[in-house]
Design a protein around this motif. Sequence first.
Motif, PDB file in Angstrom:
ATOM      1  N   UNK A 274       0.834  -1.209   0.000  1.00 36.47           N
ATOM      2  CA  UNK A 274       0.000   0.000   0.000  1.00 36.47           C
ATOM      3  C   UNK A 274       0.865   1.255   0.000  1.00 36.47           C
ATOM      4  N   UNK A 275       1.933   1.231   0.793  1.00 36.55           N
ATOM      5  CA  UNK A 275       2.834   2.389   0.832  1.00 36.55           C
ATOM      6  C   UNK A 275       3.538   2.599  -0.504  1.00 36.55           C
ATOM      7  N   UNK A 281       3.006   5.028  -7.558  1.00 35.56           N
ATOM      8  CA  UNK A 281       1.912   5.106  -8.532  1.00 35.56           C
ATOM      9  C   UNK A 281       0.939   6.232  -8.224  1.00 35.56           C
ATOM     10  N   UNK A 282       1.025   6.780  -7.015  1.00 32.82           N
ATOM     11  CA  UNK A 282       0.105   7.825  -6.556  1.00 32.82           C
ATOM     12  C   UNK A 282      -1.344   7.355  -6.573  1.00 32.82           C
ATOM     13  N   UNK A 283      -1.554   6.111  -6.187  1.00 39.11           N
ATOM     14  CA  UNK A 283      -2.912   5.587  -6.075  1.00 39.11           C
ATOM     15  C   UNK A 283      -3.154   5.098  -4.651  1.00 39.11           C
ATOM     16  N   UNK A 284      -4.414   5.190  -4.227  1.00 37.42           N
ATOM     17  CA  UNK A 284      -4.840   4.681  -2.925  1.00 37.42           C
ATOM     18  C   UNK A 284      -5.319   3.248  -3.122  1.00 37.42           C
ATOM     19  N   UNK A 285      -4.664   2.316  -2.451  1.00 41.08           N
ATOM     20  CA  UNK A 285      -5.037   0.902  -2.543  1.00 41.08           C
ATOM     21  C   UNK A 285      -5.432   0.408  -1.162  1.00 41.08           C
ATOM     22  N   UNK A 286      -6.555  -0.269  -1.060  1.00 41.26           N
ATOM     23  CA  UNK A 286      -6.985  -0.818   0.224  1.00 41.26           C
ATOM     24  C   UNK A 286      -6.211  -2.104   0.510  1.00 41.26           C
ATOM     25  N   UNK A 287      -6.256  -2.594   1.751  1.00 42.40           N
ATOM     26  CA  UNK A 287      -5.470  -3.795   2.075  1.00 42.40           C
ATOM     27  C   UNK A 287      -5.753  -5.001   1.182  1.00 42.40           C
ATOM     28  N   UNK A 288      -7.018  -5.435   1.109  1.00 37.75           N
ATOM     29  CA  UNK A 288      -7.330  -6.599   0.285  1.00 37.75           C
ATOM     30  C   UNK A 288      -6.985  -6.396  -1.177  1.00 37.75           C
ATOM     31  N   UNK A 315      -9.043  -2.753  -5.375  1.00 38.54           N
ATOM     32  CA  UNK A 315      -9.902  -1.779  -4.717  1.00 38.54           C
ATOM     33  C   UNK A 315      -9.110  -0.744  -3.952  1.00 38.54           C
ATOM     34  N   UNK A 316      -9.765   0.388  -3.688  1.00 38.05           N
ATOM     35  CA  UNK A 316      -9.117   1.479  -2.970  1.00 38.05           C
ATOM     36  C   UNK A 316      -9.952   2.053  -1.847  1.00 38.05           C
TER      37      UNK A 316
END
Length: 331
Positions: A274-275, A281-288, A315-316
């Motif tokens: 995620x970090x 990539x400058x994207x928000x990614x959720x854990x799963x 997913x984000x």
Amino acid sequence: MTQTLTLPAFEDVLAAEQRQRGVVRETPVLSHPALDEAAGAELLIKAECLQVTGSFKIRGAMNRLAQVPPEGKAAGVVAFSSGNHAQGVARAARLLGMPALIVMPSDAPQVKVDGVLADGGEVYLYDRNTENREEICARLAAERGAAIVPSYDDFDIIAGQGTAGLEFARQAEAMGKPLDHLISPAGGGGLINGVALAFGQLSPATKIWAAEPEAHDDWARSLEAGEILANAPGTRSICDAILTPQPGYLTFALGQRQLAGAFRVSDEDVREAMRMAFRYLRVVAEPGGSAALAAALSGLPEALKGKRIGIIVSGGNVDAAQYAAILGAGA
């Protein structure tokens, strides 16, 4: 049992694509040299975290709900989900003029609950440790005369999720970079097996791998054993979106013939993925949604080193406080 199952095929994924037009967006394929170096392979990352409602789930939901007959639309639909399927169903229902009631665990991320409510869906909260979501969903659907929309073990859901694979295979081909391997997060298996249906036709040489939490490794164990094996009750992970009890009957029947295997990832592997998704990539990614990227970055088998690997960030939808804490821990 697998002999009696009716399974979706490539043609069903193509039909789903037509039902989704004007709703589902084509998500980009991203890359970064730093991620390639960390993985020891060339990574092409399909950012389904940038999809409508923040995850791939709108694909299957739209395909399923678009086929509810006119006489059933007034009663609407009932679904159970930890969040992403919930939001996809709520959005598809709103667009199609149908009411939606979503059965969600009481510990679901608030951002996902809020997403359902924002699309006009109703939410019924339950305790995932003491209550059975399938029983609750069946009771509520019977009371309303509503259609039940499963989150993964459903012909039309699987076909709908497969459109992500259509896009990814076409995008890789257009880039002149066909994939040697593809890794996707796997919970119930609707996404990965829908994607595999598409790649089986458009890029049959690509090997498809699942990624899942190390303590919630039902896909890895089931594929190794050749039969469906469940997770032990109470197993937990930060990957809330993919904590299903076991592979579905339809998805496992497909997975046995389509999947090369499964990777297990730790929660810390996921946090680091995620970090890195945010940093490079400058994207928000959720854990799963980060499980596949975590698998690539935390130590690929030698057979995959130096290869071109597709990664689905599925997913984000992550709570802001949790995301801030994860990013801050890596500072």
